[in-house]
Design a protein around this motif. Structure first.
Motif, mmCIF file in Angstrom:
data_model
loop_
_atom_site.group_PDB
_atom_site.id
_atom_site.type_symbol
_atom_site.label_atom_id
_atom_site.label_comp_id
_atom_site.label_asym_id
_atom_site.label_seq_id
_atom_site.Cartn_x
_atom_site.Cartn_y
_atom_site.Cartn_z
ATOM 1 N N ILE A 132 -8.040 -2.301 -2.692
ATOM 2 C CA ILE A 132 -6.944 -2.221 -1.726
ATOM 3 C C ILE A 132 -7.419 -2.873 -0.431
ATOM 4 C CG2 ILE A 132 -5.433 -0.709 -0.395
ATOM 5 C CD1 ILE A 132 -5.889 1.428 -2.552
ATOM 6 N N ALA A 133 -6.705 -3.884 0.020
ATOM 7 C CA ALA A 133 -7.075 -4.576 1.252
ATOM 8 C C ALA A 133 -6.649 -3.765 2.464
ATOM 9 C CB ALA A 133 -6.429 -5.951 1.303
ATOM 10 N N ALA A 134 -7.483 -3.780 3.480
ATOM 11 C CA ALA A 134 -7.085 -3.221 4.776
ATOM 12 C C ALA A 134 -6.178 -4.223 5.469
ATOM 13 C CB ALA A 134 -8.317 -2.955 5.626
ATOM 14 N N ARG A 135 -5.185 -3.710 6.153
ATOM 15 C CA ARG A 135 -4.367 -4.590 6.979
ATOM 16 C C ARG A 135 -5.094 -4.895 8.274
ATOM 17 N NH1 ARG A 135 0.914 -0.875 6.808
ATOM 18 N NH2 ARG A 135 -0.776 0.666 6.848
ATOM 19 N N GLY A 136 -4.823 -6.065 8.834
ATOM 20 C CA GLY A 136 -5.444 -6.441 10.097
ATOM 21 C C GLY A 136 -6.697 -7.260 9.895
ATOM 22 N N GLY A 137 -7.558 -7.252 10.909
ATOM 23 C CA GLY A 137 -8.783 -8.041 10.881
ATOM 24 C C GLY A 137 -8.515 -9.451 11.367
ATOM 25 N N ASP A 243 -7.041 0.298 9.531
ATOM 26 C CA ASP A 243 -6.032 0.737 8.558
ATOM 27 C C ASP A 243 -6.408 2.035 7.867
ATOM 28 O OD1 ASP A 243 -3.590 0.534 7.342
ATOM 29 O OD2 ASP A 243 -4.212 -0.935 5.833
ATOM 30 N N MET A 244 -6.956 2.966 8.620
ATOM 31 C CA MET A 244 -7.238 4.309 8.126
ATOM 32 C C MET A 244 -6.137 5.253 8.591
ATOM 33 S SD MET A 244 -10.166 4.556 6.417
ATOM 34 C CE MET A 244 -9.607 3.085 5.578
ATOM 35 N N GLY A 245 -6.046 6.413 7.961
ATOM 36 C CA GLY A 245 -5.141 7.441 8.449
ATOM 37 C C GLY A 245 -4.297 8.081 7.369
ATOM 38 N N MET A 246 -4.552 9.372 7.126
ATOM 39 C CA MET A 246 -3.787 10.155 6.158
ATOM 40 C C MET A 246 -2.796 11.047 6.904
ATOM 41 S SD MET A 246 -7.007 11.355 3.737
ATOM 42 C CE MET A 246 -8.065 11.785 5.143
ATOM 43 N N PRO A 247 -1.851 11.665 6.212
ATOM 44 C CA PRO A 247 -1.004 12.672 6.855
ATOM 45 C C PRO A 247 -1.856 13.771 7.471
ATOM 46 C CG PRO A 247 -0.109 12.075 4.711
ATOM 47 C CD PRO A 247 -1.463 11.420 4.806
ATOM 48 N N LEU A 248 -1.325 14.449 8.486
ATOM 49 C CA LEU A 248 -2.112 15.408 9.254
ATOM 50 C C LEU A 248 -2.716 16.508 8.381
ATOM 51 C CD1 LEU A 248 -3.158 16.438 11.937
ATOM 52 C CD2 LEU A 248 -0.981 17.627 12.267
ATOM 53 N N PHE A 283 1.183 -0.674 12.535
ATOM 54 C CA PHE A 283 1.725 -1.484 11.458
ATOM 55 C C PHE A 283 3.160 -1.038 11.203
ATOM 56 C CE2 PHE A 283 -2.876 -1.422 10.498
ATOM 57 C CZ PHE A 283 -3.125 -2.789 10.528
ATOM 58 N N ASP A 284 4.028 -2.010 11.078
ATOM 59 C CA ASP A 284 5.447 -1.727 10.810
ATOM 60 C C ASP A 284 6.029 -0.767 11.843
ATOM 61 O OD1 ASP A 284 5.232 -3.314 8.483
ATOM 62 O OD2 ASP A 284 4.515 -1.597 7.335
ATOM 63 N N GLY A 285 5.603 -0.930 13.088
ATOM 64 C CA GLY A 285 6.149 -0.130 14.174
ATOM 65 C C GLY A 285 5.638 1.292 14.240
#
Length: 384
Positions: A132-137, A243-248, A283-285
């Motif tokens: 899975i690619a990270a977005r950005g960079g 591009d890290m971050g899960m639901p709280l 990403f995507d607002g």
């Protein structure tokens, strides 16, 4: 601030068997001056020597444990004898300055690029927990400034433990007092922890226990080399970097388990970096981070390790927090760039008045020695 107000920051304190002279630490700051071969140079020796004059503890810039196609050209490594010898000059300088230095061990995982020279030279693909690619960079030194690409899912993560072990052995030979595992920033350990980058269906993915396993095994590997009281880890539960971050709810469940298990290993410290809103990615607002109070959420889980804080704290906030016993120590980052005597300035009430040159933070890709010094070793200390 008055001398009385900052006094809590200047109480010597024990970290395992080490005695640290104050609680103002220098966090890892990647500066890209290991030009051109990933080997630390004499300019870097001077940089660390300057800051060793007042820091209680220095954590090195991120040290690559193997050749990788990083976004950060000329980041130093620690896989060769030449690198070990070069780092020895730095650790000697830090010790002469009266400070202590840990090596931050760094594997990029999916955030490498296959076209970067170091990665190409290895003949190996870019690996991540999952494909899975990270977005950005933005690899500014490559034609077209490409971003992150889809990695190859690592077949047997156990082989990566050998890289960490060799890096730790080399760090010990180089004179480092300990090692910090880089478990933040969206890099390899963080990638295994986060369910958005780890979609494995084997024993390395899925459940919180499985996703935590890799990072905990790396810690156990480092402990074998340095002993538990010379190993720390940096985590950023709330951050969305790379591009890290899960639901709280999942974030709290994951990091609560990981922190609890890491603490049971008896390591020296757990450093938590809080959310920094202005540095969050979008990403995507939608912001990528998962903001929450890292102190009230995770402090009760830490029974053995020292609890360190990081993330744009002011000296005033740090002093008040130490006085209230929320944290044992504080890492500061950006102030150490333009203020080589940062801790001493706070102690003696000197102004924090060196202007930070943003344009020189990451150096130049190919530059003369004089150019490399700009915004690196040319910031003046205060008059005392």
């Amino acid at each position: 601030m008055t001398a009385a107000e900052v006094a809590p920051l200047f109480q010597p304190i024990k970290l395992g068997t080490l005695t640290l002279r104050n609680r103002i630490f220098m966090s890892a700051l990647t500066r890209n001056r290991a030009v051109p071969t990933n080997v630390p140079n004499d300019i870097m020796v001077q940089y660390y020597r300057q800051r060793a004059s007042s820091a209680g503890l220095i954590v090195s810039e991120g040290i690559l444990i193997t050749p990788q196609g990083t976004e950060w050209p000329h980041a130093p490594g620690i896989w060769s004898k030449g690198q070990v010898a070069a780092w020895k000059k730095i650790t000697d300088a830090v010790h002469e300055g009266g400070s202590v230095i840990f090596a931050q061990l760094w594997h990029l995982g999916r955030l490498s690029h296959p076209d970067a020279p170091e990665q190409k030279n290895t003949g190996l693909p870019v690996y991540g927990p999952s494909a899975i690619a990270a977005r950005g960079g933005k690899f500014r030194f490559l034609p077209g400034e490409p971003g992150y690409v889809k990695p190859t899912a690592i077949n047997g993560p156990m082989v990566l433990l050998d890289l960490y072990e060799k890096a730790a052995i080399n760090a010990k030979e180089a004179g480092f007092d300990g090692v910090e595992l880089h478990g933040a920033g969206g890099y390899l350990v963080h990638q295994f922890l986060d369910s958005t980058s780890n979609k494995r269906t084997d024993s390395w993915g899925g459940s919180v226990v499985n996703r935590s396993k890799f990072g905990l095994l790396v810690l156990e590997t480092l402990i074998k080399v340095f002993g538990k009281d010379r190993v720390g880890i940096k985590l950023m539960p709330s951050g969305g970097f790379n591009d890290m971050g899960m639901p709280l709810d999942e974030t709290i469940e994951t990091f609560s388990h990981f922190i609890s298990e890491a603490d049971k290993l008896g390591i020296a410290y757990i450093a938590l970096m809080r959310d920094i809103p202005y540095r969050d990615v979008e990403f995507d607002g939608k912001k990528r981070s998962t903001p929450h109070d890292i102190i009230t959420t995770y402090a009760p889980l830490i029974k053995n390790a020292k609890f360190f804080a990081n993330g744009d704290f002011s000296a005033e906030e740090a002093a008040a927090t130490v006085k209230g016993m929320s944290f044992d120590f504080f890492f500061f980052g950006m102030p150490w760039i333009s203020l080589p005597d940062f801790a001493k300035r706070i102690e003696y009430g000197k102004p924090l008045d060196n202007l930070l040159d943003i344009n020189t933070l990451q150096g130049k890709y190919y530059a003369s020695e004089e150019e490399l010094k700009k915004g690196y070793t040319d910031y003046p200390a205060a008059q005392y």
